[in-house]
Write a protein that holds these residues in place. Structure first.
Motif, PDB file in Angstrom:
ATOM      1  N   PHE A   1     -14.255 -16.201   4.243  1.00 37.25           N
ATOM      2  CA  PHE A   1     -14.062 -15.295   5.369  1.00 37.25           C
ATOM      3  C   PHE A   1     -12.682 -15.505   5.979  1.00 37.25           C
ATOM      4  N   ASP A   2     -12.112 -14.411   6.490  1.00 36.36           N
ATOM      5  CA  ASP A   2     -10.914 -14.506   7.318  1.00 36.36           C
ATOM      6  C   ASP A   2     -11.116 -13.785   8.647  1.00 36.36           C
ATOM      7  N   ASN A   3     -12.371 -13.490   8.963  1.00 38.65           N
ATOM      8  CA  ASN A   3     -12.719 -12.802  10.199  1.00 38.65           C
ATOM      9  C   ASN A   3     -13.797 -13.611  10.919  1.00 38.65           C
TER      10      ASN A   3
ATOM     11  N   LEU B   1      -5.591 -14.397  -2.052  1.00 37.17           N
ATOM     12  CA  LEU B   1      -6.163 -14.521  -0.716  1.00 37.17           C
ATOM     13  C   LEU B   1      -6.170 -13.200   0.034  1.00 37.17           C
ATOM     14  N   ASP B   2      -5.971 -12.090  -0.663  1.00 35.68           N
ATOM     15  CA  ASP B   2      -6.052 -10.809   0.027  1.00 35.68           C
ATOM     16  C   ASP B   2      -7.511 -10.483   0.350  1.00 35.68           C
ATOM     17  N   ALA B   3      -7.715  -9.484   1.181  1.00 34.19           N
ATOM     18  CA  ALA B   3      -9.058  -9.187   1.693  1.00 34.19           C
ATOM     19  C   ALA B   3     -10.058  -8.922   0.569  1.00 34.19           C
TER      20      ALA B   3
ATOM     21  N   LYS C   1     -13.621 -11.732  -1.626  1.00 35.27           N
ATOM     22  CA  LYS C   1     -15.005 -11.398  -1.976  1.00 35.27           C
ATOM     23  C   LYS C   1     -15.335 -11.708  -3.433  1.00 35.27           C
ATOM     24  N   ASN C   2     -14.316 -12.082  -4.203  1.00 32.84           N
ATOM     25  CA  ASN C   2     -14.495 -12.331  -5.636  1.00 32.84           C
ATOM     26  C   ASN C   2     -14.696 -13.816  -5.880  1.00 32.84           C
TER      27      ASN C   2
END
Length: 362
Positions: free
Chosen positions: A94-96, A160-162, A166-167
Motif C-alpha cells: 500500500f501507498d495510501n 513501485l508505481d501504483a 498490486k502485482n
C-alpha cells in the motif's frame, strides 16, 4: 496535513519557511492576511550552489543519524501481512494510509504493517530476498548454527508505481507465490533462474560490482549478526528441553548500499525440494541436524556453529522476567518507559541515580 484520501500534501511555501526561520539574520518584516511575505534580500542573494550545498548537508546529517533513511524512499510504500500466516498469503502493498488501515482493520486475527524497503538491490531488475536457516540445538547455554542461505527471485521486473504495487509477482519473493506466475524457472543460473545459490550470487556481484567477494562478506556478516540478535531477544522466553531443537527460516532483503534488513523469522520453514538449489541443500541440512544432535559436533555437517554462549543461571532469568513485566506494566499504563526506569528496575533507585548524575557531569 492530508487530503480527503489520506495522502500527505506539502503545504509550506517559501514565505512560510522564512517566517518560521527566526535564526535568519534579517531585522524585521511584515506579513498580513492579504499580502504574502516578500522574500528578504538575504534569500534573493543565495545562489543555487549554496542552496544545493545546504540541502546536501541536511541529507548527510539525516543519513548519518537516521538508520532507515535510505530504505524509506519517497513513495511511502508499506507491506501489510496477517498476524499469523504463511506462504505469502494475505500480504499486500500500500501507498495510501486509508486503504492500508481499512485492510488491516478488516483482518480477524490482526495484521502487521511493515515499511517496504524501497531501495532494494535488484538482480537483473528483479527484487529478491535471502532465506537463511538458523538452528538452535540448545537455548541455555544458547547454541546456534547457520546453514548456507539461498536467494529467491521474483519473476517480474520490480516497480513501485501504483499498478505495480498490486502485482505480487513483482514484490513477494516466496517461491510458493512465484511458481504461480507461469514463468518461474527452477535452475540455479544467472540466465533466468529464480533461485540462486551463494556461488551464483557471488558470481553476479563480481561481474556487476567492484569488489564482489567483499560485498558478499559484508552481507554474510550482517546475516550472522542479525540472526544472533533475534535469538538473544527470545532466549529467556523459551523453555529449554534437552535433546530438542528449533529450526528457523529468516528472510532478509539487501538494499542498494548492501545493508541487510530482516523481514521476518519463520518457525518450521518449508523444506520442500523442487529446484536445483533446494535439491542440493535440503537433504544435506536435514541429515546434518541429526548429526549435530547425536554426535554433538559439526564435523562432516553442512551446519556451521555461529554461537555458543555461557549458561544463564535460573536467578538471572527470573530477574529478567521481573524487568520485562515492569516494562509492560509501564507501557499498559500509558507512561513512557525511559532509561531512568530501566536502571532503577535493574540496579535499584540509589545506584541508578548515581549513574545518571555521573553521566550528566561528563
Amino acid at each position: 496535513q492530508g487530503d480527503k484520501d489520506g495522502n500527505i500534501a506539502g503545504v509550506l511555501g517559501i514565505h512560510h519557511y522564512l517566517w518560521i526561520r527566526l535564526d535568519l539574520p534579517w531585522k524585521s518584516f511584515s506579513i498580513s492576511r492579504t499580502k504574502e511575505l516578500e522574500p528578504p534580500h538575504l534569500w534573493r542573494a543565495w545562489s543555487p550552489e549554496s542552496v544545493r550545498q545546504k540541502v546536501a548537508d541536511v541529507f548527510s546529517r539525516l543519513k548519518a543519524e537516521h538508520v532507515q533513511f535510505g530504505m524509506d524512499g519517497v513513495r511511502n510504500v508499506w507491506l501489510v501481512k496477517p498476524g499469523c500466516g504463511t506462504r505469502g498469503n494475505g500480504i499486500k502493498c500500500f501507498d495510501n494510509i486509508r486503504e492500508l488501515l481499512c485492510y488491516a482493520a478488516g483482518r480477524r486475527k490482526g495484521a502487521i504493517a511493515q515499511k517496504y524497503i524501497e531501495n532494494c538491490l535488484l538482480l537483473h531488475g528483479k527484487k529478491f530476498d535471502i532465506r537463511s536457516w538458523t538452528l538452535v540445538s540448545n537455548w541455555n547455554p544458547l547454541t546456534a548454527w547457520l546453514h548456507e542461505p539461498y536467494m529467491r527471485i521474483c519473476t517480474e521486473r520490480h516497480s513501485l508505481d501504483a499498478d505495480g504495487l498490486k502485482n505480487q509477482f513483482k514484490h513477494l519473493c516466496n517461491r510458493c507465490v512465484q511458481v504461480k506466475s507461469g514463468s518461474y524457472e527452477d535452475e540455479d543460473s544467472e540466465l533466468g533462474g529464480n533461485m540462486w545459490s551463494v556461488e551464483t550470487f557471488k558470481g553476479y556481484l563480481q561481474d556487476n560490482f567492484e569488489g564482489g567477494e567483499s560485498l558478499w562478506k559484508k552481507v554474510e556478516d550482517q546475516i550472522r549478526r542479525i540472526s544472533l540478535m533475534c535469538l538473544h531477544c527470545v532466549q529467556d522466553l523459551i523453555e529449554n528441553k534437552e535433546g530438542c531443537f528449533e529450526w528457523f527460516g529468516l528472510d532478509y532483503v539487501v538494499d542498494d548500499d548492501f545493508n541487510v534488513w530482516l523481514l521476518e523469522c519463520n518457525i518450521s520453514p518449508d523444506l520442500s525440494v523442487g529446484t536445483q538449489v533446494l535439491d542440493r541443500l535440503v537433504p544435506r541440512a536435514v541429515s546434518g541436524v541429526f548429526d549435530l544432535l547425536t554426535n554433538k559436533t559439526a564435523q562432516g555437517s553442512s551446519w556451521e556453529l555461529a554461537f555458543c554462549g555461557k549458561e544463564i543461571k535460573k536467578e538471572a532469568l527470573q530477574r529478567r522476567q521481573v524487568v520485562r513485566q515492569g516494562i509492560m506494566t509501564e507501557m499498559r499504563a500509558g507512561r513512557p518507559y525511559c532509561i531512568r526506569d530501566a536502571l532503577q528496575s535493574k540496579l535499584g533507585a540509589e545506584l541508578a541515580g548515581n549513574i545518571q548524575r555521573s553521566g550528566k557531569e561528563r
